[in-house]
Design an enzyme around this catalytic site. Structure first.
Site, mmCIF file in Angstrom:
data_model
loop_
_atom_site.group_PDB
_atom_site.id
_atom_site.type_symbol
_atom_site.label_atom_id
_atom_site.label_comp_id
_atom_site.label_asym_id
_atom_site.label_seq_id
_atom_site.Cartn_x
_atom_site.Cartn_y
_atom_site.Cartn_z
ATOM 1 N N GLU A 93 -56.013 -66.737 44.073
ATOM 2 C CA GLU A 93 -55.675 -68.164 44.067
ATOM 3 C C GLU A 93 -56.754 -68.999 43.414
ATOM 4 O O GLU A 93 -57.937 -68.706 43.559
ATOM 5 C CB GLU A 93 -55.578 -68.681 45.510
ATOM 6 C CG GLU A 93 -54.406 -68.164 46.262
ATOM 7 C CD GLU A 93 -54.393 -68.735 47.676
ATOM 8 O OE1 GLU A 93 -54.050 -67.985 48.583
ATOM 9 O OE2 GLU A 93 -54.735 -69.919 47.865
ATOM 10 N N CYS A 106 -61.363 -75.037 41.912
ATOM 11 C CA CYS A 106 -61.892 -74.182 42.968
ATOM 12 C C CYS A 106 -61.459 -72.757 42.664
ATOM 13 O O CYS A 106 -60.265 -72.479 42.569
ATOM 14 C CB CYS A 106 -61.335 -74.657 44.310
ATOM 15 S SG CYS A 106 -61.816 -73.594 45.690
ATOM 16 N N CYS A 113 -61.670 -60.666 51.265
ATOM 17 C CA CYS A 113 -63.032 -60.967 51.694
ATOM 18 C C CYS A 113 -63.346 -60.089 52.897
ATOM 19 O O CYS A 113 -62.458 -59.754 53.669
ATOM 20 C CB CYS A 113 -63.130 -62.446 52.089
ATOM 21 S SG CYS A 113 -64.796 -62.971 52.566
ATOM 22 N N CYS A 117 -64.435 -64.316 58.877
ATOM 23 C CA CYS A 117 -64.437 -65.595 59.609
ATOM 24 C C CYS A 117 -63.074 -65.776 60.306
ATOM 25 O O CYS A 117 -62.027 -65.569 59.695
ATOM 26 C CB CYS A 117 -64.697 -66.768 58.668
ATOM 27 S SG CYS A 117 -66.311 -66.665 57.866
ATOM 28 N N CYS A 120 -60.218 -68.127 58.817
ATOM 29 C CA CYS A 120 -59.969 -68.067 57.377
ATOM 30 C C CYS A 120 -58.929 -67.011 57.036
ATOM 31 O O CYS A 120 -59.021 -65.860 57.474
ATOM 32 C CB CYS A 120 -61.276 -67.762 56.653
ATOM 33 S SG CYS A 120 -61.065 -67.666 54.865
ATOM 34 N N CYS A 334 -56.912 -71.863 52.361
ATOM 35 C CA CYS A 334 -57.487 -70.842 51.482
ATOM 36 C C CYS A 334 -56.913 -69.466 51.775
ATOM 37 O O CYS A 334 -56.974 -68.995 52.903
ATOM 38 C CB CYS A 334 -58.999 -70.755 51.677
ATOM 39 S SG CYS A 334 -59.780 -72.328 51.911
#
Ligand code: SAH
Length: 347
Positions: A93, A106, A113, A117, A120, A334
């Protein structure tokens, strides 16, 4: 598939490649210009290079371009969210935002990832792989091509942990700021980390002139560990040492991102602890009302409570901004766009 990608190469490396193929040195500058200034979509477009040379390049090297899979346009503020397909089929993205001072993009730094977290969406499926410098650049170039416009700011705040992909990140910044290429200024780039303190110090040593940001999200270790597994690796004390080191080395002001989660880190006690932690530091706190992620069950504070939290910090002399929500009508926190896409693809 392990071919060298032309768009990953510095001018020096490209010169070695070009002369190695028996071409004159200045061909490297032409090639660099086509890739990074004219943003050519293929080697075939580079019409002032001989056909034989172009054929050789196309045969022996990769040339990263992204394929647009989805484009969502906000009717409120013109924000555009893109889902791009990489050449290996993975999707990432990127977001284009309009501000009064210009356009900001961005970008993602990894597919997925591994930082974990809890609020997220990018991390839910873990890390798939790092993005190459070319794949980071190409998010910007694709958006510039699609809109026929130049962007003025780049924030490395999409999916992924940029300092977990350190070498490619540094290469990407070098290429993006190269005078003979896209020539963006280092001051126009912001890199956000979840707090890999050792890497942050390495970044400080490079003194690139970029804007650093750290995702703090909690004022003490106990609470931070619940939200961010990285807090088990680096205490807030260690993180703050790295932050102070960054400022000493570079003189750049640190931004702390603080996502407000209702009933967790938005309390009066948290505000007071945060003040104690940050007082006297040359920094900016960016408050982000948390983007609800359905898998997690976190909620944002009621509107006025965000302002109340802000005022408390301001009263203590800390610079605070509230992240303006962009594209709320196409809002997907996100990593959510990619997740939805992959869930649908699985059926
Ligand atoms: N890995 C980097 C950059 C990626 S995310 C980092 O951690 O800083 C950019 C920012 O958005 C980070 O501050 C991140 O913690 C925050 N973020 C992620 N998911 C969010 C959510 N659902 N709501 C609000 N902020 C979120």
């Amino acid at each position: 598939m392990n071919r060298t990608d032309l768009k990953n190469l510095t001018m020096e490396e490209l010169t070695a490649v070009v002369t190695g193929l028996g071409e004159k040195k200045f061909r490297a500058e032409q090639l660099f210009n086509w890739m990074h200034k004219k943003q050519a979509r293929s080697v075939a477009e580079m019409t002032d290079l001989s056909e034989a040379f172009r054929k050789k390049l196309a045969e022996e090297f990769d040339y990263t371009v992204l394929e647009k899979v989805v484009e969502l346009v906000s009717e409120i503020d013109g924000t555009r969210k893109y889902l791009f397909r990489l050449q290996d089929g993975n999707v990432i993205e990127s977001v284009r935002m309009e501000y009064h001072h210009g356009l900001s993009v961005c970008i993602s730094s990894q597919v997925g990832c591994r930082m974990g977290c809890s609020f997220c969406a990018s991390t839910i499926g873990g890390l798939v792989r790092n993005l190459s410098a070319a794949e980071m650049l190409e998010q910007i170039y694709s958006i510039e091509r699609l809109g026929g416009e130049k962007i003025s700011n780049v924030v490395v705040m999409g999916s992924g942990e940029p300092l977990d992909n350190f070498d490619n990140l540094i290469r990407f910044i070098g290429l993006l700021c190269s005078e003979k290429g896209r020539n963006l200024s280092h001051r126009s780039i912001t890199v956000s980390t979840c707090g890999l303190a050792d890497r942050l110090k390495e970044l400080a040593d490079l003194d690139l002139g970029i804007n650093p940001a750290v995702s703090l999200h909690a004022p003490n270790d106990e609470m931070r560990k619940q939200l961010m597994p990285v807090a088990k690796r680096y205490s807030i004390k260690e993180l703050m040492e790295a932050v102070d080191y960054y400022f000493e080395k570079t003189g750049r002001r640190m931004t702390f991102e603080y996502s407000l989660i209702r009933g967790q880190n938005d309390t009066d006690a948290c505000a007071r602890e945060l003040i104690t932690l940050l007082k006297g530091r040359n920094c900016l706190v960016n408050l982000i009302p948390v983007n609800p992620v359905k898998e997690r069950g976190y909620e944002r504070p009621e509107g006025p409570n965000v302002q109340t939290f802000q005022k408390k910090l301001e009263k203590a002399g800390i610079n605070v901004t509230i992240r303006r929500e962009m594209g709320s009508d196409i809002n997907a926190a996100c990593g959510q766009l990619r997740r939805h896409y992959e869930e649908e693809a699985k059926g």
